[in-house]
Design an enzyme around this catalytic site. Structure first.
Site, PDB file in Angstrom:
ATOM      1  N   THR A  67       9.789  -8.472 -11.689  1.00 32.48           N
ATOM      2  CA  THR A  67       9.093  -9.752 -11.827  1.00 32.48           C
ATOM      3  C   THR A  67       7.984  -9.834 -10.787  1.00 32.48           C
ATOM      4  OG1 THR A  67      11.110 -10.741 -12.635  1.00 32.48           O
ATOM      5  CG2 THR A  67       9.418 -12.262 -11.821  1.00 32.48           C
ATOM      6  N   ASN A 116      -6.997   5.208   9.622  1.00 36.08           N
ATOM      7  CA  ASN A 116      -6.555   3.976  10.268  1.00 36.08           C
ATOM      8  C   ASN A 116      -6.500   4.071  11.790  1.00 36.08           C
ATOM      9  OD1 ASN A 116      -4.448   5.721   9.034  1.00 36.08           O
ATOM     10  ND2 ASN A 116      -3.080   4.539  10.337  1.00 36.08           N
ATOM     11  N   GLY A 140       0.831  -1.194   0.000  1.00 34.72           N
ATOM     12  CA  GLY A 140       0.000   0.000   0.000  1.00 34.72           C
ATOM     13  C   GLY A 140       0.869   1.249   0.000  1.00 34.72           C
ATOM     14  N   CYS A 179       3.142   2.350  13.000  1.00 36.96           N
ATOM     15  CA  CYS A 179       4.363   3.023  12.580  1.00 36.96           C
ATOM     16  C   CYS A 179       4.899   3.930  13.667  1.00 36.96           C
ATOM     17  CB  CYS A 179       4.088   3.850  11.333  1.00 36.96           C
ATOM     18  SG  CYS A 179       3.094   2.961  10.168  1.00 36.96           S
ATOM     19  N   ALA A 229      -3.019  -5.937   0.461  1.00 33.86           N
ATOM     20  CA  ALA A 229      -3.631  -7.247   0.714  1.00 33.86           C
ATOM     21  C   ALA A 229      -3.605  -7.652   2.186  1.00 33.86           C
ATOM     22  CB  ALA A 229      -2.936  -8.316  -0.140  1.00 33.86           C
TER      23      ALA A 229
HETATM   24  C1  LIG Z   1      -1.328   0.004   6.421  1.00 32.28           C
HETATM   25  C2  LIG Z   1      -1.629   1.259   5.704  1.00 32.28           C
HETATM   26  C3  LIG Z   1      -0.817   1.690   4.645  1.00 32.28           C
HETATM   27  C4  LIG Z   1       0.430   0.976   4.240  1.00 32.28           C
HETATM   28  O1  LIG Z   1       0.182  -0.270   3.625  1.00 32.28           O
HETATM   29  P1  LIG Z   1       1.378  -1.344   3.546  1.00 32.28           P
HETATM   30  O2  LIG Z   1       0.905  -2.368   2.579  1.00 32.28           O
HETATM   31  O3  LIG Z   1       1.565  -1.876   4.934  1.00 32.28           O
HETATM   32  O4  LIG Z   1       2.584  -0.626   3.055  1.00 32.28           O
HETATM   33  C5  LIG Z   1      -1.175   2.852   3.985  1.00 32.28           C
HETATM   34  N1  LIG Z   1      -2.263   3.548   4.341  1.00 32.28           N
HETATM   35  C6  LIG Z   1      -3.073   3.160   5.351  1.00 32.28           C
HETATM   36  C7  LIG Z   1      -4.294   3.959   5.665  1.00 32.28           C
HETATM   37  C8  LIG Z   1      -2.779   2.005   6.068  1.00 32.28           C
HETATM   38  O5  LIG Z   1      -3.570   1.632   7.072  1.00 32.28           O
END
Ligand SMILES: *Cc1c(COP(=O)(O)O)cnc(C)c1O
Length: 395
Positions: free
Chosen positions: A238, A152, A70, A327, A201
């Site tokens: 890849t 989040n 993400g 984080c 995912a």
């Molecule tokens: C977890 C999260 C991300 C980061 O996703 P990753 O796949 O862990 O890098 C970004 N934005 C929000 C809102 C999240 O909760």
């Protein structure tokens, strides 16, 4: 009892998903870019997953690009959009104060190294961005609006469809970080006028290390990872075939049970919230109420106690929770999200987040309601902050 209430940090890969992934580690290991028929199985698997993800969002297959996370999808959108727009004299990014660090730190990078100008919109006390504020922030230099779908830390769901309509009217590309939202809400990128959308995912019972970017047809941004011709020349390297297969499978399963999950989670969420409010004095619920809150998010501040200490006490009782953002566990700064909601430093430090999901049971909700009040009152009894607070309340 082992209680995992940190589904927002990550979720376990579901057994069905893992099963679908397994053949792509060993049996069907072919490189999808090779020409022989053996590698076609890998290529077909990726295209199937792309279809599964596209269908869940009401997107077209050609609009889904797999990434490594993400975070990568967020980086790609911000850097790829601003770098291109700057060539045309547009350097303005509009985002919010409550974004994930994947957005905030990328915006800071663009400011520092590329001369971007960034507007960080404020939010109200429940965490909502105002659509009028977005409208007023737009200038003729605005290259991108990036506003998260759902937060989040506190679970607030932003007015994404309204912001999408506004950006479409103003002809400004609109991106939304839907990493949390996609795990709980129905998303229709067409109806909501979303141009770009990030997902991951591992937040939806798929594997870690695979994300996706929805990029609406007609939106052209610079590539982020340069190299080979994978992902229709938009994202080199890849493919993580097993991961991509897992993402597709996780998304399809998620979609099929979304309404049921929403009902079950929000009932448990509301019972936990009501129980905490009833049993713990001076507990403050952070974030939005009711259906504008993610169905799995519970975030409280307890005046007089540090969230970090509560986490350790809860851990000793077998409960996994969080202070808000995974984080930030490395730093003792109060949450930027809670500060943006207007919380004072001491309240932002006293926050605790429970995020429920498929591993949660009713017994676990009871168990948390049994142990948490004890923990909070024991910590308060030792806290000079609490003593001061009680004096002011009594006087
Ligand atoms: C977890 C999260 C991300 C980061 O996703 P990753 O796949 O862990 O890098 C970004 N934005 C929000 C809102 C999240 O909760």
């Amino acid at each position: 009892m082992f209680v995992y209430m940190d589904h927002t940090a990550t979720t376990p890969t579901s057994p069905e998903v893992l099963k679908a992934m397994m053949p792509y580690f060993s049996e069907n290991f072919g490189n999808p870019s090779s020409v022989y028929s053996f590698s076609r199985k890998s290529r077909a698997a990726i295209e199937k997953a792309r279809g599964q993800v596209a269908k869940a969002l009401n997107a077209d297959e050609g609009e889904i690009f797999f990434t490594g996370s993400g975070t990568e999808a967020d980086n790609w959108v911000l850097k790829g959009t601003l770098e291109k727009a700057m060539k045309a004299g547009k350097n303005h990014l509009i985002t919010t104060q409550i974004e994930h660090h994947a957005i905030l730190h990328t915006a800071e990078y663009l400011k520092k190294y590329h001369g971007a100008s960034v507007t960080y919109l404020p939010v109200n006390s429940e965490g909502f961005v105002s659509v009028e504020d977005v409208r007023n922030a737009i200038t003729d230099k605005t290259a991108l609006v990036s506003i998260m779908f759902a937060n989040n830390e506190v679970g607030t769901i932003e007015p994404v469809a309204e912001i999408g309509a506004l950006c479409r009217e103003k002809k400004i590309p609109f991106h939304t970080d839907a990493v949390q939202a996609a795990a709980h809400l129905d998303i229709d990128v067409k109806a909501m006028n979303i141009d770009m959308l990030s997902m991951s995912a591992h937040k939806m019972y798929g594997p870690k290390g695979v994300g996706a970017l929805y990029l609406r047809k007609g939106i052209n941004i610079e590539n982020f990872i340069h190299g080979g011709a994978q992902e229709k020349r938009h994202r080199a390297s890849t493919e993580n075939i097993a991961g991509i297969v897992g993402f597709g499978e996780a998304m399809e399963i998620l979609k099929s049970r979304l309404d049921d999950d929403k009902k079950i989670n929000s009932a448990r969420r509301d019972r936990l919230i009501a129980g905490i409010l009833e049993k713990i004095p001076h507990a403050k619920l952070n974030g939005a109420r009711g259906d504008k809150r993610l169905p799995n998010n519970i975030n409280f501040s307890f005046i007089g106690v540090e969230g970090e200490t509560l986490l350790l006490d809860l851990d000793a009782k077998g409960i996994c929770a969080s202070t808000g953002s995974a984080c930030s566990s490395e730093s003792l700064d109060p949450s930027h999200v809670l500060l943006a909601l207007g919380l004072k430093h001491e309240m932002a430090h006293g926050s605790l987040r429970f995020t429920i999901g498929r591993l949660t049971t009713d017994e676990q909700i009871d168990y948390v309601l049994e142990v948490l009040p004890e923990i909070v009152s024991r910590r308060r009894a030792m806290s000079p902050l609490w003593e001061d607070f009680i004096k002011t309340v009594r006087s």
